[in-house]
Design a protein around this motif. Structure first.
Motif, PDB file in Angstrom:
ATOM      1  N   GLY A  21     -16.012   4.343  -0.145  1.00  0.00           N
ATOM      2  CA  GLY A  21     -14.736   5.052  -0.278  1.00  0.00           C
ATOM      3  C   GLY A  21     -13.594   4.293   0.382  1.00  0.00           C
ATOM      4  N   PHE A  22     -13.866   3.723   1.554  1.00  0.00           N
ATOM      5  CA  PHE A  22     -12.863   2.914   2.239  1.00  0.00           C
ATOM      6  C   PHE A  22     -12.438   1.736   1.371  1.00  0.00           C
ATOM      7  CE2 PHE A  22     -12.238  -0.997   4.727  1.00  0.00           C
ATOM      8  CZ  PHE A  22     -11.034  -0.689   5.358  1.00  0.00           C
ATOM      9  N   TYR A  23     -13.417   1.043   0.773  1.00  0.00           N
ATOM     10  CA  TYR A  23     -13.093  -0.120  -0.067  1.00  0.00           C
ATOM     11  C   TYR A  23     -12.328   0.279  -1.323  1.00  0.00           C
ATOM     12  CZ  TYR A  23     -16.040  -2.810   3.076  1.00  0.00           C
ATOM     13  OH  TYR A  23     -16.560  -3.395   4.187  1.00  0.00           O
ATOM     14  N   VAL A  24     -12.662   1.408  -1.903  1.00  0.00           N
ATOM     15  CA  VAL A  24     -11.926   1.890  -3.078  1.00  0.00           C
ATOM     16  C   VAL A  24     -10.467   2.151  -2.698  1.00  0.00           C
ATOM     17  CG1 VAL A  24     -11.675   3.836  -4.690  1.00  0.00           C
ATOM     18  CG2 VAL A  24     -13.926   2.797  -4.314  1.00  0.00           C
ATOM     19  N   LEU A  25     -10.244   2.814  -1.559  1.00  0.00           N
ATOM     20  CA  LEU A  25      -8.872   3.072  -1.112  1.00  0.00           C
ATOM     21  C   LEU A  25      -8.141   1.771  -0.785  1.00  0.00           C
ATOM     22  CD1 LEU A  25      -9.415   6.192   1.190  1.00  0.00           C
ATOM     23  CD2 LEU A  25      -8.306   6.130  -1.060  1.00  0.00           C
ATOM     24  N   LEU A  26      -8.830   0.862  -0.110  1.00  0.00           N
ATOM     25  CA  LEU A  26      -8.229  -0.425   0.240  1.00  0.00           C
ATOM     26  C   LEU A  26      -7.835  -1.198  -1.013  1.00  0.00           C
ATOM     27  CD1 LEU A  26      -7.503  -2.662   2.307  1.00  0.00           C
ATOM     28  CD2 LEU A  26      -9.885  -3.451   2.077  1.00  0.00           C
ATOM     29  N   PHE A  27      -8.728  -1.276  -1.975  1.00  0.00           N
ATOM     30  CA  PHE A  27      -8.448  -2.030  -3.191  1.00  0.00           C
ATOM     31  C   PHE A  27      -7.335  -1.376  -3.998  1.00  0.00           C
ATOM     32  CE2 PHE A  27     -12.857  -4.254  -3.594  1.00  0.00           C
ATOM     33  CZ  PHE A  27     -12.657  -4.830  -2.357  1.00  0.00           C
ATOM     34  N   SER A  28      -7.277  -0.055  -3.970  1.00  0.00           N
ATOM     35  CA  SER A  28      -6.181   0.645  -4.654  1.00  0.00           C
ATOM     36  C   SER A  28      -4.849   0.273  -4.015  1.00  0.00           C
ATOM     37  CB  SER A  28      -6.379   2.162  -4.582  1.00  0.00           C
ATOM     38  OG  SER A  28      -7.553   2.532  -5.247  1.00  0.00           O
ATOM     39  N   TYR A  29      -4.823   0.248  -2.691  1.00  0.00           N
ATOM     40  CA  TYR A  29      -3.610  -0.140  -1.962  1.00  0.00           C
ATOM     41  C   TYR A  29      -3.236  -1.589  -2.269  1.00  0.00           C
ATOM     42  CZ  TYR A  29      -0.670  -1.469   2.007  1.00  0.00           C
ATOM     43  OH  TYR A  29       0.332  -1.960   2.784  1.00  0.00           O
ATOM     44  N   LEU A  30      -4.223  -2.471  -2.225  1.00  0.00           N
ATOM     45  CA  LEU A  30      -3.951  -3.884  -2.489  1.00  0.00           C
ATOM     46  C   LEU A  30      -3.509  -4.111  -3.930  1.00  0.00           C
ATOM     47  CD1 LEU A  30      -6.900  -5.586  -0.566  1.00  0.00           C
ATOM     48  CD2 LEU A  30      -4.511  -5.385   0.156  1.00  0.00           C
ATOM     49  N   GLU A  32      -1.868  -1.981  -5.734  1.00  0.00           N
ATOM     50  CA  GLU A  32      -0.506  -1.462  -5.815  1.00  0.00           C
ATOM     51  C   GLU A  32       0.518  -2.475  -5.284  1.00  0.00           C
ATOM     52  OE1 GLU A  32       1.803   2.243  -3.794  1.00  0.00           O
ATOM     53  OE2 GLU A  32      -0.183   2.660  -4.630  1.00  0.00           O
ATOM     54  N   HIS A  33       0.083  -3.294  -4.336  1.00  0.00           N
ATOM     55  CA  HIS A  33       0.942  -4.330  -3.747  1.00  0.00           C
ATOM     56  C   HIS A  33       0.429  -5.713  -4.139  1.00  0.00           C
ATOM     57  CE1 HIS A  33       1.388  -0.759  -1.186  1.00  0.00           C
ATOM     58  NE2 HIS A  33       2.654  -1.149  -1.104  1.00  0.00           N
ATOM     59  N   PHE A  34       0.037  -5.850  -5.392  1.00  0.00           N
ATOM     60  CA  PHE A  34      -0.692  -7.022  -5.880  1.00  0.00           C
ATOM     61  C   PHE A  34      -0.004  -8.348  -5.612  1.00  0.00           C
ATOM     62  CE2 PHE A  34      -2.014  -9.981  -9.243  1.00  0.00           C
ATOM     63  CZ  PHE A  34      -3.382  -9.947  -9.053  1.00  0.00           C
ATOM     64  N   SER A  35       1.283  -8.435  -5.836  1.00  0.00           N
ATOM     65  CA  SER A  35       1.936  -9.746  -5.796  1.00  0.00           C
ATOM     66  C   SER A  35       2.625 -10.051  -4.476  1.00  0.00           C
ATOM     67  CB  SER A  35       2.952  -9.857  -6.932  1.00  0.00           C
ATOM     68  OG  SER A  35       3.952  -8.874  -6.763  1.00  0.00           O
ATOM     69  N   GLY A  36       2.499  -9.182  -3.496  1.00  0.00           N
ATOM     70  CA  GLY A  36       3.190  -9.431  -2.236  1.00  0.00           C
ATOM     71  C   GLY A  36       2.263  -9.314  -1.046  1.00  0.00           C
ATOM     72  N   LEU A  37       2.854  -9.517   0.101  1.00  0.00           N
ATOM     73  CA  LEU A  37       2.110  -9.343   1.330  1.00  0.00           C
ATOM     74  C   LEU A  37       2.079  -7.865   1.684  1.00  0.00           C
ATOM     75  CD1 LEU A  37       3.548 -12.330   3.406  1.00  0.00           C
ATOM     76  CD2 LEU A  37       1.347 -12.199   2.248  1.00  0.00           C
ATOM     77  N   THR A  38       1.059  -7.460   2.406  1.00  0.00           N
ATOM     78  CA  THR A  38       0.933  -6.074   2.834  1.00  0.00           C
ATOM     79  C   THR A  38       0.941  -6.019   4.350  1.00  0.00           C
ATOM     80  OG1 THR A  38      -1.488  -6.126   2.973  1.00  0.00           O
ATOM     81  CG2 THR A  38      -0.524  -5.574   0.816  1.00  0.00           C
ATOM     82  N   LEU A  39       0.983  -4.816   4.849  1.00  0.00           N
ATOM     83  CA  LEU A  39       0.922  -4.605   6.290  1.00  0.00           C
ATOM     84  C   LEU A  39      -0.356  -5.232   6.865  1.00  0.00           C
ATOM     85  CD1 LEU A  39       2.288  -3.251   8.703  1.00  0.00           C
ATOM     86  CD2 LEU A  39       1.011  -1.178   8.168  1.00  0.00           C
ATOM     87  N   LEU A  40      -1.421  -5.223   6.080  1.00  0.00           N
ATOM     88  CA  LEU A  40      -2.699  -5.788   6.532  1.00  0.00           C
ATOM     89  C   LEU A  40      -2.620  -7.291   6.768  1.00  0.00           C
ATOM     90  CD1 LEU A  40      -5.120  -3.864   4.167  1.00  0.00           C
ATOM     91  CD2 LEU A  40      -4.713  -3.440   6.583  1.00  0.00           C
ATOM     92  N   ASP A  41      -1.685  -7.956   6.114  1.00  0.00           N
ATOM     93  CA  ASP A  41      -1.547  -9.401   6.311  1.00  0.00           C
ATOM     94  C   ASP A  41      -1.101  -9.733   7.729  1.00  0.00           C
ATOM     95  OD1 ASP A  41      -2.160 -10.795   3.716  1.00  0.00           O
ATOM     96  OD2 ASP A  41      -0.762  -9.257   3.034  1.00  0.00           O
TER      97      ASP A  41
END
Length: 184
Positions: A21-30, A32-41
């Motif tokens: 479930g964590f990975y599904v949520l993470l991948f959904s977030y990533l 959604e922000h496919f072409s840019g950097l995210t807070l996780l970067d």
């Protein structure tokens, strides 16, 4: 020469479902922000900058490459450590961390032509774009976007493959419990 088979420590169904479930949520977030950097970067940024410092004593070129090298080496080394321990959850998490870091590298590569990302440097001063210099040295600057897109595709294949492998290992664990191997 055959590598020794790794005995993976079993994980509970609850752990499997929660991590999946964590990975599904993470991948959904990533996604959604496919072409840019995210807070996780921001997790990878201090390691990247530390790589420049660590490799700076070896000269200008190693210092330039050192950020990306350490940024990718740290999660890869952590994944290898968890593999040796037979820790499926840790191995998967670090593999996902490695490939997520690679998505950031891809974004940074593509920015070599656009130069839109805010740059960071240790100690202040004017920051220079690593990939502008790396691609210029290699003669690949005009292809930065295409190379970055290929690296991003590789990273996403790795992200999905890591979680697919996690599911496959868990399924194998369940099969082995249901029908244990007979050893002669």
């Amino acid at each position: 020469m055959r590598l020794p088979e790794i005995e993976w420590r079993p994980i509970s169904r609850t752990a499997f479902v929660l991590w999946l479930g964590f990975y599904v949520l993470l991948f959904s977030y990533l996604a959604e922000h496919f072409s840019g950097l995210t807070l996780l970067d921001n997790v990878h940024l201090p390691i990247h900058e530390g790589g420049h410092l660590l490799f700076s004593w070896m000269g200008e070129k190693p210092e330039l490459w050192g950020g990306t090298i350490l940024q990718l080496f740290v999660p890869a080394l952590l994944a290898a450590t968890f593999i040796v321990r037979g820790d499926l959850l840790g191995t998967t998490f670090c593999a996902v961390g490695f490939f997520h870091s690679l998505t950031g590298v891809a974004t940074y590569m593509m920015d070599a032509l656009k130069r839109e990302l805010p740059l960071v440097t240790v100690g202040g001063g004017d920051a220079e774009h690593d990939w502008v210099h790396i691609f210029s040295d290699l003669g690949g600057l005009p292809h930065a976007i295409g190379i970055g897109e290929a690296v991003r595709l590789l990273a996403w294949c790795g992200l999905l493959g890591s979680v697919g492998w996690f599911c496959w290992r868990y399924r194998s664990q369940i099969k082995n419990v249901e029908s244990p191997r007979v050893r002669i």
